[in-house]
Enzyme design. Structure first.
Site, PDB file in Angstrom:
ATOM      1  N   GLY A   1     -11.470  12.936   3.701  1.00 20.03           N
ATOM      2  CA  GLY A   1     -11.648  11.480   3.791  1.00 20.03           C
ATOM      3  C   GLY A   1     -11.179  10.801   2.525  1.00 20.03           C
ATOM      4  O   GLY A   1     -10.512  11.413   1.686  1.00 20.03           O
ATOM      5  N   ASN A   2     -11.509   9.529   2.394  1.00 20.20           N
ATOM      6  CA  ASN A   2     -11.161   8.809   1.166  1.00 20.20           C
ATOM      7  C   ASN A   2     -12.260   7.802   0.829  1.00 20.20           C
ATOM      8  O   ASN A   2     -13.232   7.672   1.562  1.00 20.20           O
ATOM      9  CB  ASN A   2      -9.792   8.136   1.311  1.00 20.20           C
ATOM     10  CG  ASN A   2      -9.763   7.149   2.453  1.00 20.20           C
ATOM     11  OD1 ASN A   2     -10.484   6.164   2.458  1.00 20.20           O
ATOM     12  ND2 ASN A   2      -8.930   7.433   3.459  1.00 20.20           N
ATOM     13  N   ARG A   3     -12.089   7.122  -0.298  1.00 19.32           N
ATOM     14  CA  ARG A   3     -13.174   6.276  -0.818  1.00 19.32           C
ATOM     15  C   ARG A   3     -13.247   4.885  -0.225  1.00 19.32           C
ATOM     16  O   ARG A   3     -14.038   4.069  -0.672  1.00 19.32           O
ATOM     17  CB  ARG A   3     -12.975   6.093  -2.328  1.00 19.32           C
ATOM     18  CG  ARG A   3     -13.166   7.306  -3.161  1.00 19.32           C
ATOM     19  CD  ARG A   3     -12.790   6.935  -4.582  1.00 19.32           C
ATOM     20  NE  ARG A   3     -12.673   8.080  -5.446  1.00 19.32           N
ATOM     21  CZ  ARG A   3     -13.672   8.558  -6.178  1.00 19.32           C
ATOM     22  NH1 ARG A   3     -14.852   7.983  -6.135  1.00 19.32           N
ATOM     23  NH2 ARG A   3     -13.471   9.593  -6.955  1.00 19.32           N
TER      24      ARG A   3
END
Ligand code: C5P
Length: 410
Positions: free
Chosen positions: A206-208
């Site tokens: 995933g990412n932030r």
């Protein structure tokens, strides 16, 4: 929407606190501009607390912000309540002695006056002429309510109920007067949040991205009158009311939803953080940690570039109708070039109409409430900067999009 609420110096000023509440609860951003006289009835601290915005009535406060020009220019609506006989006279004769009268002279959107005064003042020929003048210039002047006034007298002159003023204000914003909301009748699709690319039933890459920027854009587009479809990947914030939400998990799901929505959209804004790669294989069962096998190696494959595909697959009809495709770019500068140079190259590569460029570091942008962006345009116009809260930045982006759309359709 941005509303300037001018408060005149009459006892009915106390009722305007309820009107302010109605505006803020409906999601509007209200700046209160009281006249000096009105602060004898209600102090500025009350307006600051209720609106959440700084309050001034002087053109000499915060001079660097050029408030006497900016407030009127940026307001989607100016409401004056109570509009006293004195304020109506000043507005009708174009006086500019304080911040409120300056704002009225600079207003670009609709203006609504809600009068309150003694009956004889309301019926005086001077006031009648002032009301006539303001109405002939396109301002909406409500009729005061009838009933008991401050002293023993009664008759027309009471401030209309806050709900009545609120309803009139919303009708003006929704274009039931001569004024149209900038995105009325338009469909805007916005992707938000970060995609999640599964590795197995419990793990993902995933990412932030928090989704805050995309959600703020959805609110700004909704408030500008658009019908909004939010393609929501993983977000830390809930989607706003009044928009259609399509939940997606992976880049491939987002791609399908975006291509589908684009066919019926006037604007597509790709503010989601889309994973560039996904695991080549997704395990049906949880990948086990075992001492007797080698550590797993994850092979990644490229995800399609959705933004680029949206541009490539734009239908002739959509192009002719002036469809706008807007990309986001989170860039860092390095020894090879600065942020803007990279962004300019990306704009050309992706072929979108507008590119909103964020300067990122690990502590910047992701999950934060404020932001600073530059909007690049393929039409070659000057880069435009916008900074502030994500709400303010979103409003600036939506204003720019409205400008581009309405320019194209002229
Ligand atoms: O190439 P880069 O990821 O920096 O581009 C960012 C822009 O492209 C954003 O608007 C993002 O939503 C979009 N994008 C996309 N598909 C991808 C990667 C990014 O549409 N696979």
């Amino acid at each position: 929407m941005r509303i300037v609420l001018g408060v005149g110096g009459g006892i009915a000023a106390y009722k305007v606190a309820s009107l302010l509440r109605l505006f803020t609860e409906a999601g509007h951003d209200v700046t209160v501009v009281p006249t000096e006289a009105s602060t004898r009835f209600i102090g500025t601290a009350t307006w600051e607390a209720l609106s959440g915005n700084p309050v001034s009535n002087s053109v000499f406060d915060d001079v660097h912000l050029v408030n006497h020009v900016r407030l009127g220019h940026e307001a989607d609506l100016v409401v004056v309540a109570p509009a006293t006989a004195d304020l109506l006279a000043k507005a009708a004769t174009g006086q500019a002695g304080d911040l409120l009268t300056n704002t009225l002279l600079m207003a670009h959107g609709p203006v609504l006056f809600a009068p309150a005064m003694h009956t004889e003042m309301w019926q005086h020929a001077a006031t009648r002429a002032n009301v006539e003048t303001l109405r002939s210039r396109g301002a909406a002047v409500l009729e005061p309510a009838s009933g008991r006034l401050t002293g023993a007298d009664s008759g027309p002159g009471r401030l209309p109920e806050p709900q009545v003023i609120f309803d009139a204000a919303m009708a003006l914003l929704q274009g039931q007067g001569d004024y149209q909301l900038p995105l009325a009748g338009r469909t805007v699709t916005i992707s938000a949040g970060g995609t999640r690319e599964p590795l197995d039933p419990v793990r993902f890459l995933g990412n932030r991205s928090s989704g805050k920027q995309g959600v703020a854009l959805a609110v700004a587009a909704r408030n500008a009158g658009a019908s909004v479809r939010l393609l929501a990947a993983h977000m830390d914030v809930p989607p706003p009311a009044g928009v259609e939400v399509v939940r997606v998990e992976t880049a491939l799901e987002l791609r399908e939803a975006a291509l589908h929505a684009a066919a019926v959209s006037d604007v597509v804004i790709m503010s989601a953080a889309v994973a560039d790669f996904r695991p080549a294989e997704v395990s049906d069962t949880k990948i086990k940690k075992r001492d007797d096998t080698a550590d797993p190696v994850i092979t990644l494959v490229r995800n399609p570039d959705i933004l680029q595909e949206l541009v490539e697959q734009r239908t002739a009809g959509a192009a002719a109708a002036g469809q706008l495709i807007v990309g986001f770019a989170a860039e860092t500068g390095d020894s090879q070039g600065d942020v803007l140079a990279y962004a300019e190259a990306k704009l050309q590569r992706k072929g979108c109409d507008l590119l909103v460029v964020n300067h990122v570091g690990t502590d910047k942008v992701f999950g934060q409430d404020s932001n600073s962006v530059v909007i690049l345009s393929r039409s070659g116009s000057e880069p435009q900067e916008a900074s502030g809260t994500k709400t303010e930045v979103s409003e600036a982006i939506i204003r720019r999009i409205s400008f581009e759309l309405n320019r194209v359709s002229l």
